[in-house]
Design an enzyme around this catalytic site. Sequence first.
Site, PDB file in Angstrom:
ATOM      1  N   HIS A  49      -4.898 -33.556  13.714  1.00  0.00           N
ATOM      2  CA  HIS A  49      -4.999 -32.471  12.733  1.00  0.00           C
ATOM      3  C   HIS A  49      -5.194 -33.039  11.326  1.00  0.00           C
ATOM      4  O   HIS A  49      -6.139 -32.659  10.608  1.00  0.00           O
ATOM      5  CB  HIS A  49      -3.736 -31.609  12.793  1.00  0.00           C
ATOM      6  N   GLU A  50      -4.314 -33.953  10.940  1.00  0.00           N
ATOM      7  CA  GLU A  50      -4.394 -34.512   9.594  1.00  0.00           C
ATOM      8  C   GLU A  50      -5.624 -35.401   9.434  1.00  0.00           C
ATOM      9  O   GLU A  50      -6.169 -35.518   8.334  1.00  0.00           O
ATOM     10  CB  GLU A  50      -3.111 -35.289   9.270  1.00  0.00           C
TER      11      GLU A  50
END
Length: 424
Positions: A18-19
């Site tokens: 995600h990051e």
Amino acid sequence: MTTVVAFILMFGVLVSIHEWGHLIFAKRAGMLVREFAIGFGPKIFSFTKNETLYTIRLIPAGGYVRVAGEDPEIIELKPGHHIGLEFNQAGEVSKIIVNNKSKHPYARVIEVENVDLDHKLIIEGYELDDDENRLSFNVNEKAMFVMDERETQIAPYNRQFASKSTGKRAMQLFAGPMMNFVLAIAIFLILGIIQGVPVEEAKLGEIQPDTPAEQAGFQQDDVITQIGDQSISTWEEFTSIVRENPGQELDMVIQRNGESQDISVVPGEAEAVNEVGDPITIGQIGVYQGFEKDVLGTFVYGIERTYDTTTMIIQNLFMLVTGQVSIELLSGPVGIYDATDQVVQTGFSNFLLWTAMLSINLGIINLVPLPALDGGRLLFVGLEAVRGKPIAPEKEGIFHFVGFALLMLLMIVVTWNDIQRLFL
């Protein structure tokens, strides 16, 4: 121990991917990414590469990518400040010593008269023993502040989040959830390669031991063609009838090795919840769906399964918002850990399936237009695009701060529900 390792691995992958989406699109847009963090709280491990500090932090409750300009800069120079300057070979300021200047004997100490590190990249001032000759220094765009012997790169305006177009900012915010959907598709593809893709017909896969199916004499690769007077052509039709008839004998017709056979089974009773969260009893006979190897079907399966799971989660979220489902059914980290423990015991394939579902869940939740979430920030970028000017940073900051506090309160409530349900 296996569950702990699996949970840490799963959490790390979900948050990292995600990051990583946020990170990659921030760098592609030319933003200065100050930190890429997995977890919150005190640092456990860190290293710096290509302008970015990469950290693993103690509390496994998410992660973040810190882009220059999203928060007020910690270090701010003002007229009257005494600073030390070090220079590169081109004569540009490469280091700005904010304090502990005695530890930098080669630094040129000046009193600041004027500073612009956003656009012009200059520092003007006077040497301490000469207040008549005003000096001007060009600052390198990658110059470092040095405060308490820690280096922090300056962030000219063209490297800050706000300097980029609404399209680039929106893409940077959307990239995190997007990567969660990409991860889910990839996991479903892996599952398709490992175990094959589900067949559409009611073909039996593995038969679980000590279950009504085994006791009735079902075998792997049996195809259910009829239950009672109803013809069966899909797996969904087969499972629907079984679920609706706990404890009731079902007469079935199967195809085995090209021949039809009659077989009867009494589905066992299992506790479950319906679509609004009410407890119900369903029938189960203890069989898995049949699978087959299909290269093209694997790609279709990956996309279809991601779409179906996404639709299901959105429907459940809608029912939660409209009050059709109780908040008590929500699970936080404790509940997810407990569910992971149960899934791990059923095998690697189910663990992958569980990871894919959580990845989709994470992507969807982050797109909800709530404060402090990616969706909330996307909402502000969208409003800016419509209005032609941004919302005041102070107002947006208050919105996200209050929202973050409410989310933390919700997390506490959900975690307490988990503890009550599992331990009390």
